[in-house]
Design an enzyme around this catalytic site. Structure first.
Site, short mmCIF file in Angstrom:
data_model
loop_
_atom_site.label_atom_id
_atom_site.label_comp_id
_atom_site.label_asym_id
_atom_site.label_seq_id
_atom_site.Cartn_x
_atom_site.Cartn_y
_atom_site.Cartn_z
N HIS A 95 0.47 -0.90 0.43
CA HIS A 95 -0.37 0.01 -0.59
C HIS A 95 0.75 1.60 0.09
O HIS A 95 0.51 2.43 -0.85
CB HIS A 95 -0.64 0.47 1.32
N LYS A 105 -10.41 -8.35 8.32
CA LYS A 105 -10.82 -8.89 9.42
C LYS A 105 -10.30 -7.36 10.50
O LYS A 105 -9.82 -6.44 9.89
CB LYS A 105 -10.09 -9.84 9.96
#
Lengths: 181, 278
Positions: free
Chosen positions: A38, A103
């Protein structure tokens, strides 16, 4: 709660109909990226460089898989905790990313970005990496090979089981803890 | 003096690493099975069922239970009548590297600032203690990052006492919510010094889930905390339910008269621990 089968990349109309608590069996092409990938993607955007995959409609899976055994495309491949990507996610949604898979909780900024750009946050079962890997039929490193498990992989998935945790209407599926903060 | 050869330790550590990554301890499986039967929430039953299926699949296929095969943590007890041939830190680290390579386990260790992956999961995190006797015990934990990130250490005042400890632990687990992959196992270190409390908390997690605390007062405190954490209603993977925590493990040490150090080491449901005595 509805169950849908969908194919990635996703369209706005796919995402808009999803509600927190719905189940999606996802097939098609998705991309892996976690912390280090990222950072690099956003550095590339800062430098106006071409990204290694098309963001429009993309589903990003927050995962660093274990190495593939012989005869399998990938090793265990369950989700990592998502909040670490919150810094980057709103920007990627503004550029066309439709969904992320991980999650754990998302920040208010990510939840707002999902509403603004018609995005969705899917949860997959953490710690079920062996089981989830059975739905991955293809995997190819397409960028940042030097990052090892954090390299960007193009995955082909077949009926990957996902739960809508945060939808594009501002709703969330996680239970609120019985605790006065 | 009992002499233990480097090769013996090496082979034992490789075996620990491979087994911990692939085989969920039976008592953890049992606890998940019991929880699934007790849950009324459909999503909780579904998640717990997936975890059992995952454990069976890992065992059959040799795939690791979780892609996060963790950092290699070792607690080593060296008997006073044991002589080790070679440098034990090197032996364990090299065996860990071999195990992670051989078992196709993920290499998750990186430079803390540049984030460059060491690519072999080294270095192993090793704690030593010296005990009486002629045994060498090596306890291994494959510790994942998601649950480790939810862990905390604090210095309470003596006046805060047990109530303060409970408040801090329950608040922490409420804040952590779905992030550490509940149902969790919570290791708690109370006392010692600033550095010792977290080591105690981690060491507490080596006590098997089904093993009660031998101290009845601590056992009662563990139960009290377990009940309070489960009343949070966070549930498996945060989707609601009665099963937020499978067990609480407390370890204590005397501390300074001015202090009450407290550490919480959170373990996800995939409690990968394995030990060997040579």
């Amino acid at each position: 709660m509805a169950t849908y089968t969908m194919t990635a990349p996703l369209k706005d109309e796919d995402v808009a109909k999803l509600r927190a608590g719905d189940v999606v069996k996802l097939s098609g092409i998705i991309y892996t990226a976690r912390d280090a990938a990222h950072k690099r993607l956003c550095d590339m955007l800062d430098n106006n460089e071409e990204l290694p995959f098309e963001l429009q409609g993309a589903v990003i899976y927050y995962v660093g898989p274990s190495p593939a055994p012989e005869g399998r495309p990938i090793g265990s491949a369950g989700p990592t905790t998502s909040y670490r990507m919150d810094t980057y996610a709103p920007r990627l949604h503004s550029l066309g990313v439709k969904a992320s898979v991980g999650k754990g909780k998302r920040s208010p900024e990510v939840r707002k970005a999902l509403q603004k750009h018609t995005g969705v946050y899917f949860g997959a079962t953490g710690g079920a990496g062996a089981l989830l890997s059975q739905c991955i039929t293809g995997a190819e490193v397409i960028a940042f090979d030097d990052l090892g498990p954090e390299a960007i992989r193009k995955l082909t998935v077949d009926n990957f089981p996902l739960l809508v945790v945060n939808d594009s209407h501002g709703e969330e599926q996680y239970a609120k803890p019985n605790f006065e903060f | 003096m009992k002499v233990i050869k480097a090769e013996q330790i090496h082979d034992a550590v490789v075996d620990l690493v491979l087994k911990a990554a692939r085989y969920l301890p039976e008592d953890v499986k049992t606890a998940i099975r019991v929880a699934r039967n007790n849950e009324t929430s459909e999503s909780a039953k579904e998640v717990l069922g997936q975890l059992l299926e995952n454990a069976d699949l890992a065992k059959e296929s040799g795939l690791p239970l979780c892609q996060d095969t963790g950092l290699g943590v070792f607690y080593v007890e060296i008997g006073s009548d044991v002589q080790i041939e070679g440098n034990i830190t090197e032996i364990i680290n090299n065996a860990m590297i071999e195990g992670y390579d051989k078992g196709l386990l993920r290499k998750s260790s990186c430079h803390p600032l540049t984030r460059k992956n060491t690519m072999d999961n080294s270095p192993a995190v090793i704690h030593y203690s010296h005990v009486a006797g002629d045994k060498l015990t090596i306890k291994h934990m494959a510790k994942g990052g998601g649950s480790e990130n939810m862990s905390r250490c604090t210095m309470l005042t003596p006046a805060q006492g047990w109530e303060g400890i409970k408040e801090f632990v329950v608040r922490r687990m409420a804040e952590a919510g779905p992030n550490p992959c509940p149902p969790t196992i919570v290791g708690i270190g109370i006392g010692g010094t600033f550095d010792l409390a977290p080591a105690l908390a981690k060491e507490a997690l080596f006590r098997p889930l089904s093993a009660e605390n031998p101290d009845p007062e601590l056992a009662a405190m563990e139960q009290e905390l377990l009940d309070e954490i489960n009343q949070l209603g966070i549930g498996p993977m945060g989707l609601g339910g009665q099963t937020t925590c499978l067990g609480v493990k407390i370890a204590i040490q005397p501390c300074h008269i001015a202090s009450l150090p407290l550490a919480i080491n959170v373990q996800c449901h995939s409690s990968r621990i394995k030990e060997v005595t040579l």
